[in-house]
Design an enzyme around this catalytic site. Structure first.
Site, PDB file in Angstrom:
ATOM      1  N   GLU A  12     -36.087  73.759  28.535  1.00 48.04           N
ATOM      2  CA  GLU A  12     -35.202  72.602  28.618  1.00 48.04           C
ATOM      3  C   GLU A  12     -35.299  71.740  27.366  1.00 48.04           C
ATOM      4  OE1 GLU A  12     -34.850  71.257  33.241  1.00 48.04           O
ATOM      5  OE2 GLU A  12     -36.811  70.990  32.302  1.00 48.04           O
ATOM      6  N   ASP A 191     -26.604  74.783  38.877  1.00 49.89           N
ATOM      7  CA  ASP A 191     -26.397  75.599  40.080  1.00 49.89           C
ATOM      8  C   ASP A 191     -26.049  74.690  41.248  1.00 49.89           C
ATOM      9  OD1 ASP A 191     -29.295  75.253  41.642  1.00 49.89           O
ATOM     10  OD2 ASP A 191     -29.477  75.158  39.466  1.00 49.89           O
TER      11      ASP A 191
END
Length: 226
Positions: A12, A191
């Site tokens: 990330e 998601d």
């Protein structure tokens, strides 16, 4: 302003670190901290609430940050598209449950509250929208759980009204509250917690979604120099 940017995972943080010149890591208690040019430091604290809380406290104690921004990916509890940028307005811990003792769901007894504040959301949204970014404001529900249970995800959405679910934001928010440090969280949707192929969706969407968040975080840090 001395700002700490807290990520959970190395993948990330890699994009923002590249944009900022790939600084050398300083390791403390097994946690890498990357001092940037100016008064900024990026931390890869690890996945989950304990790791996030530990890293947040180290950012405050060791680096003297005056603000912590938790950034990273999140699962949507609604129909936000993959790649949507979310600016947290408040955080909750959906896995804290002392309801048998008469408490409300998510009630954290140490600080006597369910919701944890995010600082300057309107001002931050205005700044970033003026730079061309589209953000959706909303709540972040945190827990040590990667959502695969539709019933539980539905309960989290109905109980807390959160837009997205993650594993770190509210733990860092609690640390910041107790230290009197402003906290913000900026997430990107990778998601959906009600998608049948959620794990595959996460894998497929992660690179492009994080690229969008990297771009925004880079601009945000420049704005905070002003």
């Amino acid at each position: 302003m001395q700002i700490g940017v807290l990520y959970a995972m190395k993948k990330e943080a890699e994009g923002l670190l590249r944009l900022r010149g790939t600084p050398e890591a300083e390791w403390i208690a097994g946690v890498p901290f990357f001092p940037l040019n100016g008064k900024k430091v990026v931390c890869v604290g690890g996945v989950g609430k304990v790791n996030a809380a530990m890293a947040a406290q180290m950012l405050i104690d060791r680096f003297g940050v005056e603000r912590i921004v938790n950034a990273g990916c999140a699962g949507a509890l609604c129909d936000l598209p993959a790649g949507a940028l979310v600016l947290g307005t408040e955080c909750v811990q959906h896995d804290v449950d002392t309801t048998l003792a008469g408490d409300a769901p998510g009630f954290v007894s140490t600080v006597e509250r369910v919701t944890f504040p995010c600082a300057e959301t309107l001002e931050t949204m205005t700044l970033l929208m003026n730079m061309g970014f589209t953000l959706t404001p909303g709540g972040v529900a945190t827990g040590d759980w990667f959502g695969r249970d539709y019933t539980r995800a539905q309960a989290i959405r109905e109980t807390y009204g959160a837009l997205v679910c993650d594993m770190e934001a509210c733990a860092a928010a609690q640390v910041c509250l107790r230290n009197g440090i402003p906290f913000q969280t900026m997430k990107v949707v990778t998601d959906h917690l009600f998608a049948p192929a959620q794990e595959q969706e996460y894998q497929d969407n992660f690179p492009a979604a994080m690229g969008r968040l990297d771009e925004m975080m880079d601009v945000y840090l420049d704005l905070m120099e002003e």
